[in-house]
Structures are given as C-alpha cells and as structure tokens.
Write a protein that holds these residues in place. Structure first.
Motif, PDB file in Angstrom:
ATOM      1  N   GLY A   1       0.832  -1.186   0.000  1.00  0.00           N
ATOM      2  CA  GLY A   1       0.000   0.000   0.000  1.00  0.00           C
ATOM      3  C   GLY A   1       0.873   1.245   0.000  1.00  0.00           C
ATOM      4  N   ASN A   2       0.394   2.314   0.611  1.00  0.00           N
ATOM      5  CA  ASN A   2       1.145   3.566   0.628  1.00  0.00           C
ATOM      6  C   ASN A   2       1.717   3.906   2.007  1.00  0.00           C
ATOM      7  OD1 ASN A   2      -1.285   4.107   1.864  1.00  0.00           O
ATOM      8  ND2 ASN A   2      -1.647   6.038   0.787  1.00  0.00           N
ATOM      9  N   CYS A   3       1.722   2.918   2.912  1.00  0.00           N
ATOM     10  CA  CYS A   3       2.236   3.138   4.266  1.00  0.00           C
ATOM     11  C   CYS A   3       3.712   2.751   4.321  1.00  0.00           C
ATOM     12  CB  CYS A   3       1.430   2.337   5.287  1.00  0.00           C
ATOM     13  SG  CYS A   3      -0.335   2.760   5.317  1.00  0.00           S
ATOM     14  N   THR A   4       4.586   3.730   4.237  1.00  0.00           N
ATOM     15  CA  THR A   4       6.018   3.483   4.167  1.00  0.00           C
ATOM     16  C   THR A   4       6.670   3.621   5.534  1.00  0.00           C
ATOM     17  OG1 THR A   4       6.519   5.813   3.713  1.00  0.00           O
ATOM     18  CG2 THR A   4       6.042   4.395   1.817  1.00  0.00           C
ATOM     19  N   ASN A   5       7.904   3.128   5.602  1.00  0.00           N
ATOM     20  CA  ASN A   5       8.735   3.263   6.793  1.00  0.00           C
ATOM     21  C   ASN A   5      10.023   3.961   6.352  1.00  0.00           C
ATOM     22  OD1 ASN A   5      10.507   2.898   8.947  1.00  0.00           O
ATOM     23  ND2 ASN A   5       9.647   0.908   9.495  1.00  0.00           N
ATOM     24  N   PRO A   6      10.086   5.284   6.434  1.00  0.00           N
ATOM     25  CA  PRO A   6      11.219   6.038   5.876  1.00  0.00           C
ATOM     26  C   PRO A   6      12.580   5.607   6.418  1.00  0.00           C
ATOM     27  CG  PRO A   6       9.416   7.517   6.419  1.00  0.00           C
ATOM     28  CD  PRO A   6       9.061   6.187   6.998  1.00  0.00           C
ATOM     29  N   SER A   7      12.675   5.259   7.701  1.00  0.00           N
ATOM     30  CA  SER A   7      13.962   4.884   8.280  1.00  0.00           C
ATOM     31  C   SER A   7      14.325   3.429   8.039  1.00  0.00           C
ATOM     32  CB  SER A   7      13.966   5.170   9.792  1.00  0.00           C
ATOM     33  OG  SER A   7      12.974   4.389  10.440  1.00  0.00           O
ATOM     34  N   ASN A   8      13.353   2.616   7.660  1.00  0.00           N
ATOM     35  CA  ASN A   8      13.583   1.191   7.403  1.00  0.00           C
ATOM     36  C   ASN A   8      12.670   0.760   6.250  1.00  0.00           C
ATOM     37  OD1 ASN A   8      14.241  -1.505   7.532  1.00  0.00           O
ATOM     38  ND2 ASN A   8      13.505  -1.827   9.622  1.00  0.00           N
ATOM     39  N   PRO A   9      13.000   1.148   5.017  1.00  0.00           N
ATOM     40  CA  PRO A   9      12.094   0.967   3.874  1.00  0.00           C
ATOM     41  C   PRO A   9      11.604  -0.455   3.643  1.00  0.00           C
ATOM     42  CG  PRO A   9      13.919   2.398   3.288  1.00  0.00           C
ATOM     43  CD  PRO A   9      14.248   1.842   4.638  1.00  0.00           C
ATOM     44  N   ASP A  10      12.436  -1.446   3.962  1.00  0.00           N
ATOM     45  CA  ASP A  10      12.015  -2.837   3.744  1.00  0.00           C
ATOM     46  C   ASP A  10      10.977  -3.294   4.768  1.00  0.00           C
ATOM     47  OD1 ASP A  10      13.668  -3.119   1.562  1.00  0.00           O
ATOM     48  OD2 ASP A  10      15.362  -3.849   2.762  1.00  0.00           O
ATOM     49  N   TYR A  11      10.836  -2.548   5.846  1.00  0.00           N
ATOM     50  CA  TYR A  11       9.894  -2.929   6.894  1.00  0.00           C
ATOM     51  C   TYR A  11       8.651  -2.039   6.829  1.00  0.00           C
ATOM     52  CZ  TYR A  11       8.527  -4.998  11.356  1.00  0.00           C
ATOM     53  OH  TYR A  11       7.871  -5.701  12.331  1.00  0.00           O
ATOM     54  N   TYR A  12       8.071  -1.978   5.637  1.00  0.00           N
ATOM     55  CA  TYR A  12       6.857  -1.185   5.424  1.00  0.00           C
ATOM     56  C   TYR A  12       5.653  -1.881   6.061  1.00  0.00           C
ATOM     57  CZ  TYR A  12       6.335  -4.649   1.713  1.00  0.00           C
ATOM     58  OH  TYR A  12       6.239  -5.824   1.009  1.00  0.00           O
ATOM     59  N   ALA A  13       4.560  -1.168   6.149  1.00  0.00           N
ATOM     60  CA  ALA A  13       3.328  -1.738   6.710  1.00  0.00           C
ATOM     61  C   ALA A  13       2.391  -2.155   5.589  1.00  0.00           C
ATOM     62  CB  ALA A  13       2.638  -0.722   7.610  1.00  0.00           C
ATOM     63  N   PHE A  14       1.568  -3.154   5.863  1.00  0.00           N
ATOM     64  CA  PHE A  14       0.483  -3.519   4.958  1.00  0.00           C
ATOM     65  C   PHE A  14      -0.679  -2.543   5.166  1.00  0.00           C
ATOM     66  CE2 PHE A  14       2.074  -8.135   5.232  1.00  0.00           C
ATOM     67  CZ  PHE A  14       2.810  -7.990   4.072  1.00  0.00           C
ATOM     68  N   GLY A  15      -1.573  -2.507   4.189  1.00  0.00           N
ATOM     69  CA  GLY A  15      -2.746  -1.654   4.312  1.00  0.00           C
ATOM     70  C   GLY A  15      -2.616  -0.390   3.485  1.00  0.00           C
ATOM     71  N   TYR A  16      -3.622   0.487   3.620  1.00  0.00           N
ATOM     72  CA  TYR A  16      -3.672   1.691   2.796  1.00  0.00           C
ATOM     73  C   TYR A  16      -4.309   2.835   3.582  1.00  0.00           C
ATOM     74  CZ  TYR A  16      -3.159   3.790  -1.802  1.00  0.00           C
ATOM     75  OH  TYR A  16      -2.713   4.546  -2.865  1.00  0.00           O
ATOM     76  N   PHE A  17      -3.760   4.022   3.361  1.00  0.00           N
ATOM     77  CA  PHE A  17      -4.333   5.244   3.910  1.00  0.00           C
ATOM     78  C   PHE A  17      -5.022   5.981   2.768  1.00  0.00           C
ATOM     79  CE2 PHE A  17      -3.314   9.908   4.786  1.00  0.00           C
ATOM     80  CZ  PHE A  17      -4.434  10.101   5.587  1.00  0.00           C
ATOM     81  N   ARG A  18      -6.337   6.152   2.894  1.00  0.00           N
ATOM     82  CA  ARG A  18      -7.071   6.886   1.863  1.00  0.00           C
ATOM     83  C   ARG A  18      -8.124   7.769   2.512  1.00  0.00           C
ATOM     84  NH1 ARG A  18     -12.134   4.296  -0.085  1.00  0.00           N
ATOM     85  NH2 ARG A  18     -12.479   2.355   1.043  1.00  0.00           N
ATOM     86  N   LEU A  19      -8.421   8.857   1.849  1.00  0.00           N
ATOM     87  CA  LEU A  19      -9.460   9.776   2.298  1.00  0.00           C
ATOM     88  C   LEU A  19     -10.426   9.953   1.138  1.00  0.00           C
ATOM     89  CD1 LEU A  19      -6.402  11.281   3.095  1.00  0.00           C
ATOM     90  CD2 LEU A  19      -7.973  12.159   4.811  1.00  0.00           C
ATOM     91  N   THR A  20     -11.696   9.678   1.381  1.00  0.00           N
ATOM     92  CA  THR A  20     -12.638   9.635   0.277  1.00  0.00           C
ATOM     93  C   THR A  20     -14.025  10.079   0.699  1.00  0.00           C
ATOM     94  OG1 THR A  20     -13.687   8.146  -1.333  1.00  0.00           O
ATOM     95  CG2 THR A  20     -13.039   7.196   0.758  1.00  0.00           C
ATOM     96  N   GLU A  21     -14.662  10.810  -0.190  1.00  0.00           N
ATOM     97  CA  GLU A  21     -16.079  11.131  -0.003  1.00  0.00           C
ATOM     98  C   GLU A  21     -16.888   9.954  -0.524  1.00  0.00           C
ATOM     99  OE1 GLU A  21     -18.830  15.092  -0.597  1.00  0.00           O
ATOM    100  OE2 GLU A  21     -17.571  14.468  -2.280  1.00  0.00           O
ATOM    101  N   VAL A  22     -18.015   9.667   0.123  1.00  0.00           N
ATOM    102  CA  VAL A  22     -18.798   8.497  -0.242  1.00  0.00           C
ATOM    103  C   VAL A  22     -20.290   8.825  -0.240  1.00  0.00           C
ATOM    104  CG1 VAL A  22     -18.789   7.705   2.169  1.00  0.00           C
ATOM    105  CG2 VAL A  22     -19.316   6.080   0.337  1.00  0.00           C
TER     106      VAL A  22
END
Length: 281
Positions: free
Chosen positions: A252-273
C-alpha cells in the motif's frame, strides 16, 4: 471361516499402513508486519468528524491466532495545508478514534503511526465523489437477460480524470462485491455500473428476487488507490484458477522512511462516499 476373515483384516491393515506416508510441507512464513486500516470516509450529508483507524499485525496463513490487535501506538493525521493535527485515541482493542476530524475535499493529508519504535508515514489527498443520478433495475444490461440486476447511474465530470470504487452487498451476505472504475474512455459522460447475481450452487449464491435489498457505497478515489484496489480485486477473483498468476503481497502507501524494507500492509485513503440502498420490485 472366522480365521480367514480375520486374516484379511490384518492383511488390509498392513497394506494401507505401509502405503501411508506423512508428508511435512514447509510453508514459507515471514515476520509479522503492522497492518494499517486507515480509511477516512466522509459520507455526504454528515459532518465527517467521527473517524476510525484500525491497527493489527499480519499472521501466517494457517495460523489460528485471532488476537493480533495492536495497542499502545501513536496515531495522528495532519492536514498539510494548515498543519492541523488530529490525534487518534487508543481504545485498547486495536481501534483508534478521533471525534473532531475536519474533512476538506481536495486537500492533502499525512498519516503518521509510531509503533514499537518504528515510524510509518502515508500521504493522500481527500477525493470527492459525484452524486448518484439514479438507481434502477433491469434485465437488459447484464450478462443474462433473464436475471435481475441493479444499475447505478452517475454523471462523470468533464475535463478531469476520475477514479471510482463501488461496493454492492445484498443484505444477508457476508462479503460485498467490489468494482473499480476509471473514466479513461467515458470522460464527461453518464456512466452506468450494473450488478447482477447468477445462480451458483458452489458458493450458495442465488439470483436477485423481488424484495431483495442491496446496499450500495460509491466512492471517489485517487489513481494510486485505484491501481492498488484493482490488483487486489484481480487477485481475489482469481482464487482457484489454475491458470492465474501467483498472488503476491500488495504494497500500500504506508512506508517506513527509516527502514524501507519494513513497510506496513494496508492503505491510507481519504474519500467522499455516497451510500444508498435499493429494493427490487
């Protein structure tokens, strides 16, 4: 005769025992990763101030673990335009809540999650969505002219690139049906998305009937999320297909800037519905 029958039983027992091999399969596993479910939804007609983010950790496919919630993390969202911070309070059950969020369409936001000494960052823009123009039912637009389907009509804005995400869920079903939509070839036109159900005994699915109710959720989404959810839907729909490509873990788009290989799963999104429901007549 009894001795002969008993001998046969012993013989078959030996045969079947000798032909049974125990095969140990080493299933690849990986270290648990943080899973961030950060979907900020602003339903039209509401204030959008009540928002929820869920944190958990990934578990092996065959694991029976159910308690993989994450507590004690620091979670906040910042409006990049004016640096307003919205802190999400830990509920000690994996849920983090903010009751004073201020949604502003088309503005950029940053998510920050700090957990176990690791900092995760995600950036996204709050995407608007047009209104649903009409919801109808027919038997003409689907794959089977004898089957009922529900149709969602909406007017795509001109001179801009738009991406949409729809959920259809028949009341009583456990999971929704997901659709990803781009206006690449229909920009500025009225668009129609249909949802029909064909009878399928393998998954215990029946056609729509009069009186059935379908819940509909219609989202505006960013292009990166559109690409992400498109791959996710493709992988989901290819389950059981021997000719499909091997599924891979989606980033997804959840990064770990200090440890790039240890990113998180999932997604951060903001949306009107826009949320609606339809009852077949």
């Amino acid at each position: 005769m009894k001795i002969y029958f008993k001998s046969l039983i012993i013989l078959f027992t030996i045969i079947f025992t000798s032909c049974t091999d125990v095969i140990d399969v080493d299933v690849p596993t990986s270290e648990p990763r943080l899973v961030i479910e950060a979907t900020i939804e602003w339903e039209k007609g509401t204030t959008g101030n009540e928002q929820l983010i869920k944190l958990s950790t990934s578990v092996p496919y065959f694991s029976s673990t159910t308690n993989n919630i994450v507590t004690g993390a620091s979670v906040k969202i910042t409006n990049d335009a004016d640096d307003t911070e919205f802190v999400f309070i830990d509920q000690n059950d994996g849920n983090y809540i903010n009751s004073s969020f201020i949604p502003v369409l088309n503005e950029a936001y940053t998510l920050e999650v700090i957990n176990d000494g690791e900092t995760y960052i995600a950036h996204e823009t709050f995407v608007p969505v047009v209104d649903i123009a009409e919801i109808t039912q027919t038997r003409e637009d689907g794959f089977d002219s004898d089957v009922l389907e529900v149709n969602v009509l909406f007017d795509d804005p001109e001179d801009e690139e738009n991406f949409y995400f729809l959920k259809f869920q028949k009341e009583g079903d456990i999971l929704p049906e997901l659709f990803d939509i781009s206006d690449e070839f229909t920009n500025g036109n009225q668009m129609t998305i249909f949802y029909e159900r064909e009878e399928d005994e393998d998954i215990n699915q029946e056609e729509f009937e009069v009186g059935d109710v379908v819940d509909i959720e219609f989202y505006g989404v960013s292009e990166p999320f559109y690409n992400y959810i498109r791959l996710l839907i493709e992988q989901y729909e290819s389950v059981g297909d021997p000719f499909s490509t091997t599924p891979v873990a989606l980033r997804g788009n959840c990064t770990n800037p200090s440890n790039p290989d240890y990113y998180a799963f999932g997604y951060f999104r903001l949306t009107e519905v826009v949320k609606a429901n339809y009852t077949f007549e």
